[in-house]
Design a protein around this motif. Structure first.
Motif, PDB file in Angstrom:
ATOM      1  N   GLY A   1     -22.771 -56.629  -5.904  1.00  0.00           N
ATOM      2  CA  GLY A   1     -22.022 -57.913  -6.234  1.00  0.00           C
ATOM      3  C   GLY A   1     -20.790 -57.449  -5.628  1.00  0.00           C
ATOM      4  N   LYS A   2     -20.293 -55.856  -5.964  1.00  0.00           N
ATOM      5  CA  LYS A   2     -18.922 -55.828  -5.913  1.00  0.00           C
ATOM      6  C   LYS A   2     -18.335 -56.123  -4.304  1.00  0.00           C
ATOM      7  N   VAL A   3     -19.431 -55.964  -3.876  1.00  0.00           N
ATOM      8  CA  VAL A   3     -19.403 -55.722  -2.258  1.00  0.00           C
ATOM      9  C   VAL A   3     -18.931 -56.806  -1.801  1.00  0.00           C
ATOM     10  N   ALA A   4     -19.914 -57.890  -2.191  1.00  0.00           N
ATOM     11  CA  ALA A   4     -20.197 -59.230  -2.079  1.00  0.00           C
ATOM     12  C   ALA A   4     -18.632 -60.223  -2.706  1.00  0.00           C
TER      13      ALA A   4
ATOM     14  N   GLY B   1     -30.654 -62.015  -8.018  1.00  0.00           N
ATOM     15  CA  GLY B   1     -31.801 -61.278  -7.453  1.00  0.00           C
ATOM     16  C   GLY B   1     -31.438 -59.715  -6.854  1.00  0.00           C
ATOM     17  N   TRP B   2     -29.959 -59.274  -6.365  1.00  0.00           N
ATOM     18  CA  TRP B   2     -28.482 -57.981  -5.828  1.00  0.00           C
ATOM     19  C   TRP B   2     -29.687 -57.374  -6.397  1.00  0.00           C
TER      20      TRP B   2
ATOM     21  N   PRO C   1     -23.804 -67.000  -0.400  1.00  0.00           N
ATOM     22  CA  PRO C   1     -23.491 -66.075  -1.226  1.00  0.00           C
ATOM     23  C   PRO C   1     -22.269 -65.296  -1.702  1.00  0.00           C
ATOM     24  N   LEU C   2     -20.905 -65.460  -1.303  1.00  0.00           N
ATOM     25  CA  LEU C   2     -20.058 -64.913  -1.257  1.00  0.00           C
ATOM     26  C   LEU C   2     -19.208 -65.931  -2.041  1.00  0.00           C
ATOM     27  N   ARG C   3     -19.170 -67.440  -1.905  1.00  0.00           N
ATOM     28  CA  ARG C   3     -18.776 -68.338  -2.455  1.00  0.00           C
ATOM     29  C   ARG C   3     -19.072 -68.470  -4.419  1.00  0.00           C
TER      30      ARG C   3
END
Length: 67
Positions: free
Chosen positions: A53-56, A47-48, A24-26
């Motif tokens: 998304g900013k955190v990831a 689907g987050w 997911p981070l990639r």
């Protein structure tokens, strides 16, 4: 020829760095940094929830910097 070798080496290093990230981070790093998608588009595609998304992305970039 020398420039082509440097380009190939750079691609290999980028691939190795991205391979070290959790999937997911990639995906977050690739979509935002390489494909220039926005964070909202990333969140919709994954689907987050909003702002995840900013955190990831931050986690992914921090891992790359530490690596």
């Amino acid at each position: 020829e020398d420039a082509m070798m440097r380009h190939s080496d750079a691609r290999r290093r980028v691939a190795q760095a991205l391979d070290a990230l959790a999937p997911p981070l990639r995906r977050a790093v690739e979509r935002v940094c390489l494909h220039e998608d926005g964070l909202e588009a990333l969140e919709r595609a994954e689907g987050w929830p909003a702002r995840s998304g900013k955190v990831a992305l931050k986690l992914g970039l921090a891992q790359l910097a530490a690596g």
